[in-house]
Design an enzyme around this catalytic site. Sequence first.
Site, PDB file in Angstrom:
ATOM      1  CD  GLU A 161      -2.777   8.720  -2.832  1.00 46.88           C
ATOM      2  OE1 GLU A 161      -1.613   8.803  -3.242  1.00 46.88           O
ATOM      3  OE2 GLU A 161      -3.084   8.226  -1.724  1.00 46.88           O
ATOM      4  CE  LYS A 179       2.912   7.995   1.962  1.00 50.21           C
ATOM      5  NZ  LYS A 179       1.510   7.576   1.952  1.00 50.21           N
TER       6      LYS A 179
END
Length: 894
Positions: A682, A699
């Site tokens: 990420e 997410k």
Amino acid sequence: MANTLGISSPPSWFLHSRLEALAKPSSTARISFRHVGPYTTPPLRPLAARLSADLNGEERSCPQEPVRTLLIDNYDSYTYNIYQELAVVNGVPPVVIRNDEWTWEHIKYDLYKENDFDNIVISPGPGSPTCATDIGVCLQVLIQCKDIPILGVCLGHQALGFVYGARIVQAPEPVHGRLSEIEHIGCNLFTGIPSGRRSGFKVMRYHSLVIAAESIPEELVPTAWSTSVRTHSYFETQESDMRRGSFVNQTHNFQPFGDLEGAGLSDIGVLNDKERSKVLMGLMHRSWPHYGVQFHPESIATCYGKKIFENFKRITIDYGLRSSLQKRKMSGSCQLPNGFQRRNLLHNKAASKKLLHLCVSPTLTPRSIDAKYLQLQWKKIDCLESQVGGSKNIFCKLFGTMNAENTFWLDSSFTDQGRSRFSFMGGKGGSLWKQITYKISQRSEMTSKSGGYLSIQDVHGSVKTKFLEDGLFDFLDKELRTFHYDKEDFEGLPFDFCGGFIGYIGYDLKIECGASSNRFKSSAPDACFFFADNILAVDHSNGDVYILQIHDKFHSGSNFVRQSCKENSWFSETEKKLLSLKGIASRKLKMQKTQGGSAQCRGTFVVDKSKHQYIKDVEKCLGFIREGDSYELCLTTQMRMRVATINALNIYLDLREANPAPYAAWLNFSRENLCICCSSPERFLRLHESGILEAKPIKGTIARGSTSEEDECLRLQLEYSEKDQAENLMIVDLLRNDLGRVCEPGSVCVPRLMQVESYATVHTLVSTVQGKKNSNTSPIECIKAAFPGGSMTGAPKLRSMEILDSIESSSRSIYSGSIGFISYNQTFDLNIVIRTIVIHNGEASIGAGGAIVALSKPENEYQEMLLKARAPTKVVEGHTTDLDNFDTAMKLAV
């Protein structure tokens, strides 16, 4: 004054007041009001005149005349999405203040004496309008400013109902990150917007509380409702529904890359059965130009959101503008220095000019005797990576000896689908090399007062320590401002990093970004960086390898000639070492696997919290969400194991093979006895040389399948999961807000929304958020505006961090922070520290967790936490003698 970067959260005792309210409901007092007349009273406007004039289907265009808005922020994480939209629609950015920042007397003066603003928008926020610390001055504004157009969003909408006597109750269920179809009465706030089922008018909802429809007083008129209790996931929405007025379709040519008593929770009721089929979504005052919407028109997924803001502008113009044309043309969008009164910006041209000067980023003009004139020397060796067996061989040969002490490797070990292209590596370097270590002071741990101790070690080993009253981010900002350079030096380089700071920022530095406190203290330093002046870069797209070296162009002193010769020697010797690696692609370097005693380590991982306690914590989070204090809480925990003489580099090399990732990293700060083995997928935030900021929040996570059929089924399950979509949408809106604080109005966009990315062990749901940085905002201000990454906190960010601090049992330390570079040429690229092994003072620790939303199931959340820890844990257990598999390694503390 309004500080838009390092903002402080509301008083940290909010949690205590919440708990006391639960324990002693009878002791809390409701807010009560004396209805007093408005400051000025214009003639009453008939209700019929405020219904939609679009009776013949004709849509009025948005007026071009500038409108000045006072935007009152209720400590929300979506306020700057409203700011961005108002800046574009109004033709001038709004002025943003916190709900406890200006007194009513101050606001009244600016509204009625100075006529600074034409309308007011009251933002969403955590909590309830029945609680004075949640709503601040907004209730007084609604009571007193009856002759000024006001739009309340979510919490602001509830406040409009509450001040006239409506009850605030719990919704049939908390709805966060989910869509509803809306029907409305056609009032002028909804001009040009369709109504009803399958009309295309779907809106994003983030709320646990609502106004009880049966309690609405005569002064207020209901204007909108959800068409049914059923909500919709994002991918249920047809593409045609999203074409008009949805911010998701904005395109840009960005490259991919006080006086009131608080009330307790006992004051909040529950909807009765008759009210459950439809939920009130809009209100307007019968006589005054006051409107409210329960949903979020500023959300990425709301249809016709921009149209609502355009209609509110038209309402304001029709009602009559208050501010002068000169004021309406003034931007007021600069970030204000501490102590500067905002009124100067509105009324004093000289002060405004001075403010703009203070906001300008550093130029190449010398500013102080500390200025450094950096010069870059670089050379490219074509297609070398494949000839030497890859970047692993390069690192191990050049930097892997002596336990790879004081080395770094920003390692793009997963380059599929163009997710990352470059790797950077190096060790202890030339005359400009230094290591900086920062530890938050004990005083800063307990309060929002920043400050800490900074140690600087130079290349000769000399260490100096000083106290930074204004904290690390201020230090880094000043350091970057001392660097001067010629852009021609790095013309031709395909990457941004040309030298500068490489290291990490720990999660606890949230204390310098608005968080109220740190409940626990990290055992590791809160930040560590090398200033790297000798670097190797690898372009994985074509195998090119770059040697880079920076030095101070005007360096003087008796050792200059000697040091210059030494640096030239490093450059040539490095080239020779690289070329000598040719032809070994078929041979593997064994050296790093035979040094160190990894097999000497014995023990098991112990999780800080048992399964029972973790599930109990998930339930606590759900309780806060139900009460409206948060939309999403990213709960985490830590697992630890003593590792004695384990070879940390071996650990990292195995981790990068088992779980390759685009934002992986190795850092060894030997002076701190600290090694970091990171396999993060990420990106937190990147600033490109073009001025484009980019975040790539993750997410939504699910395990890979054992067969191709099962794997594809699981991938689709993730892609169409309403819960995971809700998680992602909430964080996308949060990141849009964070970038919106430092980006040009109208530039924030989402080129990729909720796309599935697949890695060795998991599928993930990833979005990309971009924006064009304001020219008067520094790189460090951009980092500070968004740190910590919203995917690791939840939303609203400040309140969520405070709640998580009260639930979690230890400091997150390096986990949840960021690793990457901050280049001297004013660019940076930072990851989110997840899937990471931290080895410090003989202990290995791994952090893991997940986002808790209204749809979360506690058992599933616990299993997701274990899934995320599986890859790094297996790597460590592979270097021990008594661990057979992951499950036996996970010995839970009871």
